[in-house]
Design a protein around this motif. Sequence first.
Motif, PDB file in Angstrom:
ATOM      1  N   LEU A 102      51.895  57.683  52.487  1.00  0.00           N
ATOM      2  CA  LEU A 102      52.363  56.405  53.008  1.00  0.00           C
ATOM      3  C   LEU A 102      53.712  56.550  53.700  1.00  0.00           C
ATOM      4  N   THR A 103      53.949  55.692  54.691  1.00  0.00           N
ATOM      5  CA  THR A 103      55.210  55.700  55.428  1.00  0.00           C
ATOM      6  C   THR A 103      55.775  54.286  55.463  1.00  0.00           C
ATOM      7  N   PHE A 104      57.044  54.159  55.092  1.00  0.00           N
ATOM      8  CA  PHE A 104      57.737  52.872  55.155  1.00  0.00           C
ATOM      9  C   PHE A 104      58.871  53.005  56.171  1.00  0.00           C
ATOM     10  N   ASP A 105      58.721  52.281  57.292  1.00  0.00           N
ATOM     11  CA  ASP A 105      59.651  52.399  58.408  1.00  0.00           C
ATOM     12  C   ASP A 105      60.129  50.999  58.775  1.00  0.00           C
ATOM     13  N   GLY A 106      61.435  50.840  58.870  1.00  0.00           N
ATOM     14  CA  GLY A 106      61.981  49.525  59.195  1.00  0.00           C
ATOM     15  C   GLY A 106      62.041  49.242  60.684  1.00  0.00           C
ATOM     16  N   ALA A 107      61.525  50.152  61.515  1.00  0.00           N
ATOM     17  CA  ALA A 107      61.669  50.002  62.964  1.00  0.00           C
ATOM     18  C   ALA A 107      60.776  48.914  63.552  1.00  0.00           C
ATOM     19  N   THR A 108      59.623  48.655  62.917  1.00  0.00           N
ATOM     20  CA  THR A 108      58.697  47.691  63.503  1.00  0.00           C
ATOM     21  C   THR A 108      59.297  46.285  63.550  1.00  0.00           C
ATOM     22  N   LYS A 109      59.034  45.582  64.631  1.00  0.00           N
ATOM     23  CA  LYS A 109      59.509  44.208  64.793  1.00  0.00           C
ATOM     24  C   LYS A 109      58.367  43.202  64.745  1.00  0.00           C
ATOM     25  N   ASP A 110      57.145  43.729  64.675  1.00  0.00           N
ATOM     26  CA  ASP A 110      55.983  42.854  64.633  1.00  0.00           C
ATOM     27  C   ASP A 110      55.904  42.176  63.267  1.00  0.00           C
ATOM     28  N   PRO A 111      55.889  40.856  63.222  1.00  0.00           N
ATOM     29  CA  PRO A 111      55.914  40.148  61.933  1.00  0.00           C
ATOM     30  C   PRO A 111      54.714  40.439  61.048  1.00  0.00           C
ATOM     31  N   MET A 112      53.533  40.637  61.633  1.00  0.00           N
ATOM     32  CA  MET A 112      52.361  40.940  60.824  1.00  0.00           C
ATOM     33  C   MET A 112      52.479  42.325  60.190  1.00  0.00           C
ATOM     34  N   GLN A 113      52.935  43.307  60.963  1.00  0.00           N
ATOM     35  CA  GLN A 113      53.130  44.645  60.426  1.00  0.00           C
ATOM     36  C   GLN A 113      54.201  44.645  59.338  1.00  0.00           C
ATOM     37  N   GLN A 114      55.242  43.846  59.549  1.00  0.00           N
ATOM     38  CA  GLN A 114      56.293  43.727  58.539  1.00  0.00           C
ATOM     39  C   GLN A 114      55.749  43.126  57.251  1.00  0.00           C
ATOM     40  N   ALA A 115      54.906  42.117  57.396  1.00  0.00           N
ATOM     41  CA  ALA A 115      54.345  41.447  56.222  1.00  0.00           C
ATOM     42  C   ALA A 115      53.457  42.396  55.420  1.00  0.00           C
ATOM     43  N   VAL A 116      52.625  43.165  56.119  1.00  0.00           N
ATOM     44  CA  VAL A 116      51.748  44.118  55.445  1.00  0.00           C
ATOM     45  C   VAL A 116      52.575  45.200  54.756  1.00  0.00           C
ATOM     46  N   ARG A 117      53.571  45.718  55.467  1.00  0.00           N
ATOM     47  CA  ARG A 117      54.436  46.750  54.903  1.00  0.00           C
ATOM     48  C   ARG A 117      55.154  46.243  53.650  1.00  0.00           C
ATOM     49  N   ASP A 118      55.746  45.066  53.736  1.00  0.00           N
ATOM     50  CA  ASP A 118      56.502  44.528  52.605  1.00  0.00           C
ATOM     51  C   ASP A 118      55.595  44.220  51.420  1.00  0.00           C
ATOM     52  N   ALA A 119      54.382  43.755  51.703  1.00  0.00           N
ATOM     53  CA  ALA A 119      53.433  43.490  50.619  1.00  0.00           C
ATOM     54  C   ALA A 119      53.047  44.783  49.922  1.00  0.00           C
ATOM     55  N   LEU A 120      52.878  45.854  50.688  1.00  0.00           N
ATOM     56  CA  LEU A 120      52.519  47.146  50.100  1.00  0.00           C
ATOM     57  C   LEU A 120      53.656  47.692  49.253  1.00  0.00           C
ATOM     58  N   ILE A 121      54.885  47.545  49.732  1.00  0.00           N
ATOM     59  CA  ILE A 121      56.044  47.984  48.948  1.00  0.00           C
ATOM     60  C   ILE A 121      56.081  47.241  47.613  1.00  0.00           C
ATOM     61  N   ALA A 122      55.898  45.932  47.680  1.00  0.00           N
ATOM     62  CA  ALA A 122      55.931  45.119  46.461  1.00  0.00           C
ATOM     63  C   ALA A 122      54.820  45.525  45.500  1.00  0.00           C
ATOM     64  N   PHE A 123      53.630  45.758  46.029  1.00  0.00           N
ATOM     65  CA  PHE A 123      52.495  46.148  45.184  1.00  0.00           C
ATOM     66  C   PHE A 123      52.760  47.483  44.498  1.00  0.00           C
ATOM     67  N   MET A 124      53.250  48.464  45.244  1.00  0.00           N
ATOM     68  CA  MET A 124      53.486  49.787  44.674  1.00  0.00           C
ATOM     69  C   MET A 124      54.613  49.759  43.649  1.00  0.00           C
ATOM     70  N   ALA A 125      55.651  48.983  43.918  1.00  0.00           N
ATOM     71  CA  ALA A 125      56.747  48.870  42.966  1.00  0.00           C
ATOM     72  C   ALA A 125      56.281  48.205  41.671  1.00  0.00           C
ATOM     73  N   ALA A 126      55.459  47.175  41.817  1.00  0.00           N
ATOM     74  CA  ALA A 126      54.920  46.492  40.637  1.00  0.00           C
ATOM     75  C   ALA A 126      54.017  47.428  39.843  1.00  0.00           C
ATOM     76  N   THR A 127      53.230  48.237  40.552  1.00  0.00           N
ATOM     77  CA  THR A 127      52.352  49.201  39.887  1.00  0.00           C
ATOM     78  C   THR A 127      53.161  50.233  39.111  1.00  0.00           C
ATOM     79  N   ALA A 128      54.259  50.717  39.701  1.00  0.00           N
ATOM     80  CA  ALA A 128      55.109  51.700  39.034  1.00  0.00           C
ATOM     81  C   ALA A 128      55.669  51.142  37.729  1.00  0.00           C
ATOM     82  N   GLN A 129      56.122  49.877  37.763  1.00  0.00           N
ATOM     83  CA  GLN A 129      56.656  49.271  36.548  1.00  0.00           C
ATOM     84  C   GLN A 129      55.548  49.051  35.526  1.00  0.00           C
ATOM     85  N   ALA A 130      54.392  48.595  35.974  1.00  0.00           N
ATOM     86  CA  ALA A 130      53.282  48.351  35.050  1.00  0.00           C
ATOM     87  C   ALA A 130      52.840  49.640  34.366  1.00  0.00           C
ATOM     88  N   GLN A 131      52.795  50.744  35.109  1.00  0.00           N
ATOM     89  CA  GLN A 131      52.402  52.020  34.529  1.00  0.00           C
ATOM     90  C   GLN A 131      53.417  52.475  33.482  1.00  0.00           C
TER      91      GLN A 131
END
Length: 213
Positions: A102-131
């Motif tokens: 996975l790649t997390f890059d802050g360069a994108t300005k497209d709001p949909m791409q930002q939303a998907v990226r941020d949702a994935l970050i949140a999901f993975m962080a939540a998974t790490a804590q749950a594990q």
Amino acid sequence: MTKTILYCRVSTTEQTIDHQEEQARAAGFQIDDVLADDGVSGITTRLRDRSEGRRLFDMLRSGDVLVVRWVDRLGRDYQDVTDTIREFMRRGVIVRTVINGLTFDGATKDPMQQAVRDALIAFMAATAQAQAEATKEAQRAGVAYAKANEPHKYLGRKPSFNREQFNRVRSLLDMGTNTISSVAKETGLSRQTVYRIKHDPYAAEAILVEWGM
């Protein structure tokens, strides 16, 4: 000149630093520097509060790439992990994971791409804590089981295996294709020790926890 920096964190229950570096290089990453915190909990200690974690914040510049085996190496706390990744992205740092590529890059300005990226970050962080919470609960259950059912083993002498050997035995046995003898040979343990781990992994886990291993 931009750099690719691998950050490793090793707690008492995780892989070795060398293993994490080997995995990253095998995945094709050209690593310039390796920073590692050994024996540090990702639950109780924020990245900024670790010695090498602090160096990471000082070293990374815009255009640099931060490589981690997975986001749980940055931390096991949801808020800390999401804040950390977003801070690096604001700096222009690209965060990449060895697992899942996975790649997390802050360069994108497209709001949909930002939303998907941020949702994935949140999901993975939540998974790490749950594990992490699930692992702690399993350890507590193992300790309680050993105390109630096998106190003589629980309070016995120091185990003849360490955490890395225990994890390796479990991994090899879970494959279902390895014999007790082959597992013993690969891990350097006796057949009796491997059999005990196979027969009662909760009790074996409890002994390691009691000895702080």
